[in-house]
Scaffold this active site. Structure first.
Site, PDB file in Angstrom:
ATOM      1  N   ASN A   1       0.867  -1.182   0.000  1.00 37.25           N
ATOM      2  CA  ASN A   1       0.000   0.000   0.000  1.00 37.25           C
ATOM      3  C   ASN A   1       0.902   1.230   0.000  1.00 37.25           C
ATOM      4  OD1 ASN A   1      -1.814   2.042   0.530  1.00 37.25           O
ATOM      5  ND2 ASN A   1      -2.295   1.391   2.622  1.00 37.25           N
ATOM      6  N   TRP A   2       0.997   1.863  -1.157  1.00 37.47           N
ATOM      7  CA  TRP A   2       1.917   3.006  -1.275  1.00 37.47           C
ATOM      8  C   TRP A   2       1.336   4.275  -0.662  1.00 37.47           C
ATOM      9  CZ3 TRP A   2       4.098   2.692  -7.013  1.00 37.47           C
ATOM     10  CH2 TRP A   2       4.783   1.481  -7.162  1.00 37.47           C
ATOM     11  N   LYS A   3       0.086   4.233  -0.258  1.00 39.99           N
ATOM     12  CA  LYS A   3      -0.605   5.396   0.324  1.00 39.99           C
ATOM     13  C   LYS A   3      -0.449   6.615  -0.604  1.00 39.99           C
ATOM     14  CE  LYS A   3       0.036   3.386   4.825  1.00 39.99           C
ATOM     15  NZ  LYS A   3      -0.055   3.559   6.250  1.00 39.99           N
TER      16      LYS A   3
ATOM     17  N   HIS B   1      -9.583   0.999   4.889  1.00 43.47           N
ATOM     18  CA  HIS B   1      -8.315   1.168   5.615  1.00 43.47           C
ATOM     19  C   HIS B   1      -8.563   2.091   6.807  1.00 43.47           C
ATOM     20  CE1 HIS B   1      -4.208   2.385   6.509  1.00 43.47           C
ATOM     21  NE2 HIS B   1      -3.821   1.291   5.866  1.00 43.47           N
TER      22      HIS B   1
ATOM     23  N   GLU C   1      -6.991   4.503   7.923  1.00 41.50           N
ATOM     24  CA  GLU C   1      -6.795   5.937   7.638  1.00 41.50           C
ATOM     25  C   GLU C   1      -8.035   6.519   6.963  1.00 41.50           C
ATOM     26  OE1 GLU C   1      -3.065   5.461   5.602  1.00 41.50           O
ATOM     27  OE2 GLU C   1      -2.134   4.912   7.500  1.00 41.50           O
TER      28      GLU C   1
ATOM     29  N   GLU D   1      -5.449  -5.326  10.729  1.00 40.15           N
ATOM     30  CA  GLU D   1      -4.437  -4.300  10.959  1.00 40.15           C
ATOM     31  C   GLU D   1      -4.726  -3.584  12.277  1.00 40.15           C
ATOM     32  OE1 GLU D   1      -2.453  -3.044   7.081  1.00 40.15           O
ATOM     33  OE2 GLU D   1      -4.154  -1.728   7.355  1.00 40.15           O
TER      34      GLU D   1
ATOM     35  N   GLY E   1       2.396   2.004  10.873  1.00 43.81           N
ATOM     36  CA  GLY E   1       3.347   3.113  10.726  1.00 43.81           C
ATOM     37  C   GLY E   1       4.048   3.487  12.020  1.00 43.81           C
TER      38      GLY E   1
ATOM     39  N   SER F   1       3.340  -2.392  10.375  1.00 41.59           N
ATOM     40  CA  SER F   1       4.804  -2.389  10.530  1.00 41.59           C
ATOM     41  C   SER F   1       5.458  -3.711  10.126  1.00 41.59           C
ATOM     42  CB  SER F   1       5.188  -1.995  11.964  1.00 41.59           C
ATOM     43  OG  SER F   1       4.767  -0.674  12.235  1.00 41.59           O
TER      44      SER F   1
ATOM     45  N   GLY G   1       2.692  -1.210   4.362  1.00 44.34           N
ATOM     46  CA  GLY G   1       2.701   0.220   4.044  1.00 44.34           C
ATOM     47  C   GLY G   1       4.122   0.693   3.783  1.00 44.34           C
ATOM     48  N   GLY G   2       4.724   1.307   4.800  1.00 44.23           N
ATOM     49  CA  GLY G   2       6.038   1.947   4.671  1.00 44.23           C
ATOM     50  C   GLY G   2       7.086   1.111   3.940  1.00 44.23           C
TER      51      GLY G   2
END
Ligand code: PEP
Length: 251
Positions: free
Chosen positions: A9-11, A95, A97, A167, A173, A213, A234-235
């Site tokens: 997930n590149w956000k 998600h 977010e 999640e 993150g 993470s 993610g990151g």
């Protein structure tokens, strides 16, 4: 046998040009094995570029969100038809977010899941608790309710197309990961909930990822757990080498 799915997930990162460069770097490191699926979820504005960059490879295209109508006066929204036309196969829905910053409710998540399935997009439904909810001891109740509502009125054969991502929000993150045992326990509970809705054989067919993470150093351990069917990353998915190592379950 469930085929694990590892999704990046590149956000809200990467212009089309940067996305193309990341794909090139990734494809030099990435060795997609037949026993797992790899999905890249760039922002909407880079979907066409990534679609082109991964053409002819085993990597699959995903999006980070979708609206539940096909077309119309919904300024700023993107429909399942539009995603399908770009070659998108998976779509992240609900998600944390989006729930936190954009007010997405369980009901909206359910409508999006239905719309995605109608257009042959596989939803990746995100569920998970906040730190406060975990400390209050309501993780199971909350996650069960999110799952029940997300799958409301979804038929069993469609449910098998869905991926669930557990999640825990406190792990996204933050560098804090749920222990693999704890992630496995909650994911087992999610499978139990799916079993109550659809019966055991459907529940056993639905893939449930862990997210929060995930990095090369913890992926192998997570993947040893029997209930965990891959990861939503993610990151670490923004770094070609890290993501390739995650895909290989390589410490
Ligand atoms: C995510 O955004 O779904 C996620 C799990 O992020 P990170 O890997 O950065 O914690």
């Amino acid at each position: 046998m469930r085929v694990p799915v590892i999704a990046g997930n590149w956000k809200m990162n990467k212009t089309p040009e940067e996305a193309a460069a990341l794909c090139r770097a990734l494809l030099t490191h990435l060795d997609v094995l037949d026993d797992r699926e790899v999905v890249l979820c760039p922002p909407f504005t880079a979907l066409a570029t990534v679609s082109e960059a991964i053409r002819g490879t085993k990597v699959v295209l995903g999006a980070q969100n979708v609206f539940y109508e096909d077309s119309g006066a919904y300024t700023g929204e993107i429909s399942p038809l539009m995603l399908q036309a770009l070659g998108v196969k998976y779509v992240i829905i609900g998600h944390s977010e989006r729930r936190q910053y954009f007010g997405e409710t369980d009901e909206m998540v359910n409508r999006k899941v239905k719309a995605a399935l109608q257009h042959d997009l596989k939803p990746i439904i995100c569920v998970g608790e906040t730190l406060a909810q975990r400390e209050a001891g309501v993780t199971e109740t909350l996650v069960k309710s999110q799952v029940d509502k997300a799958f409301h009125d979804i038929a069993a054969d469609e449910a098998k197309q869905v991926v669930v991502a557990y999640e825990p929000i406190w792990a996204i993150g933050t560098g804090k990961t749920a222990t693999s045992r704890e992630a496995n326990r909650v994911i087992g509970m999610i499978r139990g909930t799916l079993g109550e809705i659809y019966g055991d054989s459907v529940a056993q067919a639905i893939r449930i990822q862990y997210g929060g993470s995930v990095k090369p150093g913890n992926m192998a351990e997570l993947m040893q757990e029997p209930e965990i069917d891959g990861a939503l990353v993610g990151g670490a998915s923004l770094d070609a080498e890290s993501f390739a190592r995650i895909v290989r379950y390589d410490d």
